[in-house]
Structures are given as C-alpha cells and as structure tokens.
Design a protein around this motif. Structure first.
Motif, short mmCIF file in Angstrom:
data_model
loop_
_atom_site.label_atom_id
_atom_site.label_comp_id
_atom_site.label_asym_id
_atom_site.label_seq_id
_atom_site.Cartn_x
_atom_site.Cartn_y
_atom_site.Cartn_z
N PRO A 81 0.82 -1.21 0.00
CA PRO A 81 0.00 0.00 0.00
C PRO A 81 0.85 1.26 0.00
CG PRO A 81 -0.01 -1.04 2.16
CD PRO A 81 0.68 -1.99 1.23
N ALA A 82 0.39 2.24 -0.74
CA ALA A 82 1.11 3.51 -0.82
C ALA A 82 1.05 4.23 0.53
CB ALA A 82 0.50 4.38 -1.91
N ILE A 83 2.15 4.84 0.92
CA ILE A 83 2.22 5.57 2.17
C ILE A 83 1.75 7.01 1.93
CG2 ILE A 83 3.73 6.37 4.02
CD1 ILE A 83 5.53 4.03 3.45
N ARG A 84 0.74 7.40 2.66
CA ARG A 84 0.20 8.75 2.49
C ARG A 84 1.18 9.77 3.07
NH1 ARG A 84 -5.80 9.87 4.44
NH2 ARG A 84 -6.08 8.39 2.72
N PRO A 85 1.52 10.79 2.31
CA PRO A 85 2.45 11.80 2.83
C PRO A 85 1.84 12.54 4.00
CG PRO A 85 1.46 12.53 0.77
CD PRO A 85 1.06 11.09 0.94
N PRO A 86 2.66 13.00 4.94
CA PRO A 86 2.13 13.72 6.10
C PRO A 86 1.55 15.06 5.70
CG PRO A 86 4.52 13.84 6.05
CD PRO A 86 4.12 12.89 4.96
N SER A 87 0.59 15.53 6.48
CA SER A 87 -0.02 16.83 6.22
C SER A 87 0.89 17.95 6.67
CB SER A 87 -1.37 16.94 6.96
OG SER A 87 -1.15 16.91 8.37
N SER A 92 4.55 20.52 10.60
CA SER A 92 4.78 21.69 11.46
C SER A 92 4.95 21.26 12.91
CB SER A 92 3.62 22.68 11.33
OG SER A 92 3.50 23.15 10.01
N THR A 93 4.12 20.31 13.35
CA THR A 93 4.22 19.82 14.72
C THR A 93 5.57 19.15 14.95
OG1 THR A 93 1.82 19.47 14.81
CG2 THR A 93 3.17 18.31 16.43
N TRP A 94 6.02 18.36 13.97
CA TRP A 94 7.33 17.71 14.10
C TRP A 94 8.44 18.73 14.26
CZ3 TRP A 94 6.57 13.98 9.36
CH2 TRP A 94 5.68 12.96 9.72
N ILE A 95 8.42 19.75 13.42
CA ILE A 95 9.50 20.75 13.43
C ILE A 95 9.50 21.56 14.71
CG2 ILE A 95 10.35 22.83 12.27
CD1 ILE A 95 9.40 21.67 9.64
N LEU A 96 8.31 21.89 15.23
CA LEU A 96 8.20 22.74 16.42
C LEU A 96 8.34 21.97 17.72
CD1 LEU A 96 5.27 25.05 15.27
CD2 LEU A 96 7.70 25.61 15.34
N THR A 97 8.43 20.65 17.64
CA THR A 97 8.59 19.83 18.84
C THR A 97 10.07 19.56 19.09
OG1 THR A 97 6.45 18.73 18.43
CG2 THR A 97 7.97 17.65 19.94
N HIS A 98 10.47 19.63 20.34
CA HIS A 98 11.87 19.38 20.69
C HIS A 98 12.24 17.94 20.31
CE1 HIS A 98 15.61 19.05 22.96
NE2 HIS A 98 15.59 20.37 23.08
N PRO A 99 13.37 17.73 19.67
CA PRO A 99 13.75 16.37 19.22
C PRO A 99 13.77 15.35 20.34
CG PRO A 99 15.20 18.02 18.24
CD PRO A 99 14.37 18.74 19.25
N MET A 110 9.87 12.30 9.84
CA MET A 110 10.30 13.67 9.57
C MET A 110 11.61 13.66 8.77
SD MET A 110 11.12 16.85 12.16
CE MET A 110 12.59 16.05 12.80
N LYS A 111 12.52 12.76 9.11
CA LYS A 111 13.79 12.67 8.39
C LYS A 111 13.55 12.36 6.93
CE LYS A 111 18.20 10.19 8.33
NZ LYS A 111 19.01 9.12 8.98
#
Length: 214
Positions: A81-87, A92-99, A110-111
């Motif tokens: 099955p094709a993997i749906r790209p993130p919204s 934005s949530t990934w980038i603004l969250t501390h690693p 995210m990578k």
C-alpha cells in the motif's frame, strides 16, 4: 485442462500473458482504459465495481464482468500500500517539537520528509536554531540568524525576519535577558475578560471596582 495449460496460468506475470493462440492480441473495449485501471490499482483502489463505474464515466461501454475478470489476476500479486504523505500540520508539529520528546517513529518520518524537500529541510534548521537562541538566551546571534534565513528562498520566513528587524533592539534584549512581559500580559487579558463580561450591563464605576477587587 492439460498440465501445460495449468503451468502457463500459474507462471503468468500479467493478465495479457494468459491470452495465447487465436485470442492473443485481440483488441477489446477495455484496452484504452487498462492504464487507468493499473494506476488506480496502484493507488490502492481494488474494488472492481468502483473501478468499472469510474471508467464508465470516462466512456467505457463494456460490462462489469470484463473489468472484474481483468483485475482478478492482480489480486494474487503482492501489493504494498502507498504511504500517504504527512499533512502540513503534522510536519509543522514535528518541526516545532523538541527532538528529545519527539517519538522515534515521528523522527524517522520527519527525516524522510526533509530528505525529499530541501526547502523544508532548510526551514526546519532555521526554526531549530531560533529555538536554541530563545532557550539559551543567545540574542547576540539574531543578526546572524536573519542573514542565514535570507540566504535561502523561504518567503514566509523572510516576512518573519523582516518583522524582527523592524524592532531588532527589543528582540535582541528579549532573547538575551530573563525578563519578559508575561505577567503584564496576564493582567491585561484578565481586565479584558472582565470588560467583556460587564459589557452593556454596568457603568464605568462598577467595572472599575470589580477590576480593583478581582
């Protein structure tokens, strides 16, 4: 059915490989729509009836059985099955969250997203570096950060950098000292809430008394 026929069917890799002899290369009403069927199948739509309805809307004049029989061999082929790209909100949530608090699965996704979009990777780097300036009180790096942002084609972030530059001294001071206007803003919001609650219900004197006693 002979053994050779059974083996031919078992080793067929495509629907077309099942047709030999006088039926081989025979044109059908479905030929024009086969690429579309394969594309929709790869997209994850495996409902023969739905696909028949879709190609009917596009001009197919054959019956449902022909579509069903054509798609039947595809059901035996393993399908990933094709993997749906993130919204955009998710990224934005990934980038603004501390690693350090981002789950391992989200870090991996995210990578992958950043590797496929150089602009997004640059944006994430600038956001992270700004977060470090904010938490480590490195206001002296503000001008350097603005210059780095303008070196990349990121129009939305350029607007943010322009806003910082319009009041640069105040921004540098805020990023360099532990003082902030949080307490003042809290009192302002409290007074605004009281004002909205009393709007049209009492005069200034009652509002003043409630603000002072609250």
């Amino acid at each position: 059915m002979g053994l050779s026929t059974v083996q031919r069917f078992a080793h067929a890799r495509t629907p077309e490989a099942l047709f030999q002899g006088q039926w081989q290369d025979r044109s059908t009403k479905l030929d024009t729509f086969k690429p579309y069927l394969h594309q929709r199948w790869e997209d994850g739509c495996t409902n023969a009836w739905k696909l028949w309805e879709e190609i009917t809307d596009r001009g197919y004049r054959g019956g449902y059985a022909a579509v069903r029989d054509y798609l039947r061999p595809l059901r035996t082929v393993p399908h990933t099955p094709a993997i749906r790209p993130p919204s955009a909100r998710t990224v934005s949530t990934w980038i603004l969250t501390h690693p350090d608090v981002l789950p391992d699965e989200d870090q991996l996704r995210m990578k992958i997203a950043l590797e496929h979009c150089p602009e997004l990777k640059a944006l994430a780097g600038h956001v992270r570096s700004f977060g470090q300036m904010l938490t480590r009180r490195e206001g002296h790096l503000t001008r350097e950060w603005i210059a780095a942002v303008r070196a990349d084609y990121l129009p939305s972030l350029h607007s943010f950098a322009n806003g910082l530059e319009r009041d640069l001294d105040a921004v540098v001071a805020r990023l360099s000292t532990p003082w902030n206007s949080g307490v003042v803003e809290g009192h302002v919001n409290r007074i605004k809430m009281l004002k909205r609650q009393m709007f049209g219900r009492a005069g200034f004197e009652l509002l003043r008394k409630r603000v002072l006693l609250a």
